[in-house]
Design a protein around this motif. Structure first.
Motif, PDB file in Angstrom:
ATOM      1  N   GLY A 128     -38.788 -15.162   3.785  1.00  0.00           N
ATOM      2  CA  GLY A 128     -38.031 -13.915   3.717  1.00  0.00           C
ATOM      3  C   GLY A 128     -37.076 -13.780   4.880  1.00  0.00           C
ATOM      4  N   ASP A 129     -36.001 -13.056   4.660  1.00  0.00           N
ATOM      5  CA  ASP A 129     -35.020 -12.803   5.701  1.00  0.00           C
ATOM      6  C   ASP A 129     -35.463 -11.644   6.583  1.00  0.00           C
ATOM      7  OD1 ASP A 129     -33.242 -14.759   4.680  1.00  0.00           O
ATOM      8  OD2 ASP A 129     -32.583 -13.322   3.150  1.00  0.00           O
ATOM      9  N   THR A 130     -35.084 -11.677   7.850  1.00  0.00           N
ATOM     10  CA  THR A 130     -35.325 -10.553   8.737  1.00  0.00           C
ATOM     11  C   THR A 130     -34.497  -9.368   8.279  1.00  0.00           C
ATOM     12  OG1 THR A 130     -35.715 -12.069  10.574  1.00  0.00           O
ATOM     13  CG2 THR A 130     -35.265  -9.779  11.130  1.00  0.00           C
ATOM     14  N   GLN A 131     -35.105  -8.201   8.264  1.00  0.00           N
ATOM     15  CA  GLN A 131     -34.408  -7.008   7.793  1.00  0.00           C
ATOM     16  C   GLN A 131     -33.167  -6.760   8.626  1.00  0.00           C
ATOM     17  OE1 GLN A 131     -36.918  -3.678   7.076  1.00  0.00           O
ATOM     18  NE2 GLN A 131     -35.267  -2.195   7.143  1.00  0.00           N
ATOM     19  N   ALA A 146     -49.885 -27.436   0.105  1.00  0.00           N
ATOM     20  CA  ALA A 146     -50.602 -27.433  -1.161  1.00  0.00           C
ATOM     21  C   ALA A 146     -51.889 -26.626  -0.998  1.00  0.00           C
ATOM     22  CB  ALA A 146     -50.915 -28.856  -1.585  1.00  0.00           C
ATOM     23  N   GLY A 147     -52.164 -25.732  -1.925  1.00  0.00           N
ATOM     24  CA  GLY A 147     -53.376 -24.929  -1.886  1.00  0.00           C
ATOM     25  C   GLY A 147     -53.362 -23.828  -0.852  1.00  0.00           C
ATOM     26  N   ALA A 148     -52.178 -23.438  -0.364  1.00  0.00           N
ATOM     27  CA  ALA A 148     -52.100 -22.390   0.647  1.00  0.00           C
ATOM     28  C   ALA A 148     -52.450 -21.031   0.048  1.00  0.00           C
ATOM     29  CB  ALA A 148     -50.698 -22.338   1.248  1.00  0.00           C
ATOM     30  N   THR A 149     -53.013 -20.156   0.873  1.00  0.00           N
ATOM     31  CA  THR A 149     -53.241 -18.776   0.480  1.00  0.00           C
ATOM     32  C   THR A 149     -51.912 -18.033   0.480  1.00  0.00           C
ATOM     33  OG1 THR A 149     -55.475 -18.750   1.381  1.00  0.00           O
ATOM     34  CG2 THR A 149     -54.380 -16.625   1.139  1.00  0.00           C
ATOM     35  N   HIS A 150     -51.643 -17.254  -0.575  1.00  0.00           N
ATOM     36  CA  HIS A 150     -50.406 -16.486  -0.676  1.00  0.00           C
ATOM     37  C   HIS A 150     -50.683 -15.033  -0.304  1.00  0.00           C
ATOM     38  CE1 HIS A 150     -48.588 -19.468  -3.838  1.00  0.00           C
ATOM     39  NE2 HIS A 150     -49.018 -20.054  -2.736  1.00  0.00           N
ATOM     40  N   ILE A 151     -49.872 -14.473   0.579  1.00  0.00           N
ATOM     41  CA  ILE A 151     -49.957 -13.061   0.943  1.00  0.00           C
ATOM     42  C   ILE A 151     -48.640 -12.398   0.592  1.00  0.00           C
ATOM     43  CG2 ILE A 151     -50.262 -11.404   2.810  1.00  0.00           C
ATOM     44  CD1 ILE A 151     -52.003 -13.425   4.223  1.00  0.00           C
ATOM     45  N   ASP A 152     -48.696 -11.423  -0.307  1.00  0.00           N
ATOM     46  CA  ASP A 152     -47.490 -10.705  -0.718  1.00  0.00           C
ATOM     47  C   ASP A 152     -47.292  -9.507   0.194  1.00  0.00           C
ATOM     48  OD1 ASP A 152     -45.391  -9.428  -1.913  1.00  0.00           O
ATOM     49  OD2 ASP A 152     -46.387  -9.069  -3.838  1.00  0.00           O
ATOM     50  N   ALA A 153     -46.297  -9.593   1.069  1.00  0.00           N
ATOM     51  CA  ALA A 153     -45.946  -8.498   1.972  1.00  0.00           C
ATOM     52  C   ALA A 153     -44.475  -8.161   1.806  1.00  0.00           C
ATOM     53  CB  ALA A 153     -46.253  -8.875   3.415  1.00  0.00           C
ATOM     54  N   SER A 154     -43.979  -8.281   0.570  1.00  0.00           N
ATOM     55  CA  SER A 154     -42.541  -8.171   0.316  1.00  0.00           C
ATOM     56  C   SER A 154     -42.002  -6.763   0.491  1.00  0.00           C
ATOM     57  CB  SER A 154     -42.217  -8.691  -1.085  1.00  0.00           C
ATOM     58  OG  SER A 154     -43.030  -8.087  -2.057  1.00  0.00           O
ATOM     59  N   ALA A 173     -51.503 -20.520   5.091  1.00  0.00           N
ATOM     60  CA  ALA A 173     -51.102 -19.305   4.383  1.00  0.00           C
ATOM     61  C   ALA A 173     -49.588 -19.249   4.290  1.00  0.00           C
ATOM     62  CB  ALA A 173     -51.626 -18.061   5.087  1.00  0.00           C
ATOM     63  N   THR A 174     -49.099 -18.776   3.151  1.00  0.00           N
ATOM     64  CA  THR A 174     -47.681 -18.486   2.970  1.00  0.00           C
ATOM     65  C   THR A 174     -47.550 -16.987   2.776  1.00  0.00           C
ATOM     66  OG1 THR A 174     -47.200 -20.634   1.973  1.00  0.00           O
ATOM     67  CG2 THR A 174     -45.641 -18.860   1.553  1.00  0.00           C
ATOM     68  N   ILE A 175     -46.749 -16.361   3.615  1.00  0.00           N
ATOM     69  CA  ILE A 175     -46.577 -14.912   3.588  1.00  0.00           C
ATOM     70  C   ILE A 175     -45.177 -14.585   3.108  1.00  0.00           C
ATOM     71  CG2 ILE A 175     -46.575 -12.798   4.965  1.00  0.00           C
ATOM     72  CD1 ILE A 175     -48.564 -14.133   6.856  1.00  0.00           C
ATOM     73  N   PHE A 176     -45.089 -13.843   2.009  1.00  0.00           N
ATOM     74  CA  PHE A 176     -43.810 -13.426   1.457  1.00  0.00           C
ATOM     75  C   PHE A 176     -43.458 -12.062   2.033  1.00  0.00           C
ATOM     76  CE2 PHE A 176     -45.588 -16.374  -1.575  1.00  0.00           C
ATOM     77  CZ  PHE A 176     -44.505 -17.172  -1.916  1.00  0.00           C
ATOM     78  N   GLY A 177     -42.489 -12.015   2.918  1.00  0.00           N
ATOM     79  CA  GLY A 177     -42.081 -10.761   3.524  1.00  0.00           C
ATOM     80  C   GLY A 177     -42.189 -10.801   5.037  1.00  0.00           C
ATOM     81  N   THR A 178     -41.149 -10.323   5.719  1.00  0.00           N
ATOM     82  CA  THR A 178     -41.116 -10.352   7.183  1.00  0.00           C
ATOM     83  C   THR A 178     -40.975  -8.944   7.751  1.00  0.00           C
ATOM     84  OG1 THR A 178     -38.729 -10.779   7.106  1.00  0.00           O
ATOM     85  CG2 THR A 178     -40.184 -12.693   7.291  1.00  0.00           C
ATOM     86  N   GLY A 179     -41.622  -7.986   7.096  1.00  0.00           N
ATOM     87  CA  GLY A 179     -41.683  -6.633   7.630  1.00  0.00           C
ATOM     88  C   GLY A 179     -42.896  -6.463   8.521  1.00  0.00           C
TER      89      GLY A 179
END
Length: 379
Positions: free
Chosen positions: A33-36, A127-135, A6-12
């Motif tokens: 993503g960068d740490t807030q 390749a073929g990773a699940t994307h999770i949008d947590a931006s 899995a690739t997770i976009f967002g580090t909140g």
């Protein structure tokens, strides 16, 4: 769950929680993503604090900048002033994110990798990773592709110096054309948030506040009357109208946290929503990996999201309709009424499906019972 990526976009809150839950169930996770780094304070309810403890350890708030509050002083309707003795925590987000990231690295080790936003937008590691949008949500949060319920905004001041020791209690006040939320950060600082039905200039706010604020809420009264330069600078403006993504959930692409829906802070628990949406998404993804048909799992995810958003809108309607000077919020009330969703049951009732996410270290396989999702964090 070995072999799942899995690739997770967002580090909140939602992104780090999803990363922790997935890595503990055998997934390999890439965080993007960068740490807030901006200092922004939130309040966390007692119920949500317990969920944080379940998922991140009982001393997670002691590992970051936080202060306990004993409750809220509420001056909202014509019924006058009341006090709610419900424990709250004032938590500084960037230090909470750092504490969560440290625990994630310690617990998950080689299963977690990171890269910042300066890299290419799309992940290349798996390749073929699940994307999770947590931006998440920021001052530049886009409304494109979302159902938006209103135009209200909130102006936030992260810290205002006090010259008197305050009680550890938050204050909620409904004024003429605004509502406010103020809470102490320790003994010498307060955080102030002002919501209006539309974006107001600093000059407009100053004129309204100086004429309308009473001494019933001492923190707000002090901030407005004893800090003459409060409206000059130092505040950020956020949209607080509830929004819901219109993107259909896919087995390889899910949105969680504020990327899934944003809540009005008046009656919405953003931190709790981040944790619960990460739990739900993790249960769905693990169930699909276990062999549950993606159509049924994603239908549950969508249905639960629609129900949660509808319930939030109804709660907002109730609070805004009983507040004094509710006429200022007539457009917001109308917009929410137009947007109330009657969630449709997508899943076939005759199909025996159950998703169970129980505990942070294990996710039970689906059992042959009536259609439902049960999320039971281990205590």
């Amino acid at each position: 769950m070995s072999g799942q990526f899995a690739t997770i976009f967002g580090t909140g809150i939602s992104g780090l929680t999803a990363a922790r839950l997935l890595s503990l169930t055998g997934w390999t996770v890439e965080l993007v993503g960068d740490t807030q780094s901006t200092q922004r304070w939130i309040t966390v309810s007692g119920e949500t604090a317990l969920l944080f403890n379940d998922l991140w350890g009982p001393d997670i708030f002691q590992a970051c900048r936080s202060y306990p509050l004993i409750g809220r002083r509420v001056d909202w309707s014509v019924d006058g002033l009341s006090e709610v003795t419900e424990p709250l925590w004032a938590v500084e987000l960037s230090s909470l994110n750092v504490a969560m990231l440290r625990r994630l690295r310690k617990a998950s080790g080689s299963r977690i990798s990171r890269r910042n936003n300066n890299a290419d937008c799309e992940p290349v590691r798996f390749a073929g990773a699940t994307h999770i949008d947590a931006s998440g949500r920021s001052t530049s949060f886009t409304r494109e592709g979302r159902l938006v319920c209103g135009k209200r905004t909130m102006r936030v001041w992260p810290s205002i110096r006090l010259s008197f020791p305050s009680e550890p209690i938050a204050e909620v006040f409904a004024g003429e054309g605004f509502w406010s939320f103020a809470f102490p950060i320790g003994r010498e600082t307060i955080c102030l948030q002002l919501a209006t039905p539309r974006t107001c200039s600093a000059e407009e706010l100053r004129d309204v506040m100086l004429r309308k604020v009473t001494s019933a809420t001492p923190l707000l009264h002090y901030a407005i009357n004893k800090t003459p330069d409060i409206f000059d600078d130092g505040s950020a403006i956020f949209s607080t109208a509830p929004t819901l993504t219109l993107k259909e959930p896919l087995s390889r692409r899910l949105a969680i946290g504020d990327s899934l829906m944003t809540l009005d802070p008046l009656c919405g628990d953003g931190a709790g929503h981040g944790l619960k949406s990460a739990l739900l998404a993790t249960g769905v993804l693990n169930s699909i990996a276990d062999g549950l048909p993606a159509l049924h799992a994603l239908a549950h995810f969508e249905e639960r999201s629609l129900f949660a958003f509808s319930a939030h809108l109804r709660q907002c309607q109730r609070y805004y309709s009983i507040m004094r000077h509710s006429g200022y919020w007539a457009y917001e009330l109308h917009d929410m009424s137009e947007a109330i969703i009657a969630p449709k049951v997508i899943n076939n009732k005759n199909t025996p499906v159950k998703l169970v996410a129980e505990g942070i270290n294990r996710f039970n396989r689906h059992s042959h019972t009536k259609p439902a999702i049960t999320l039971v964090p281990e205590r």
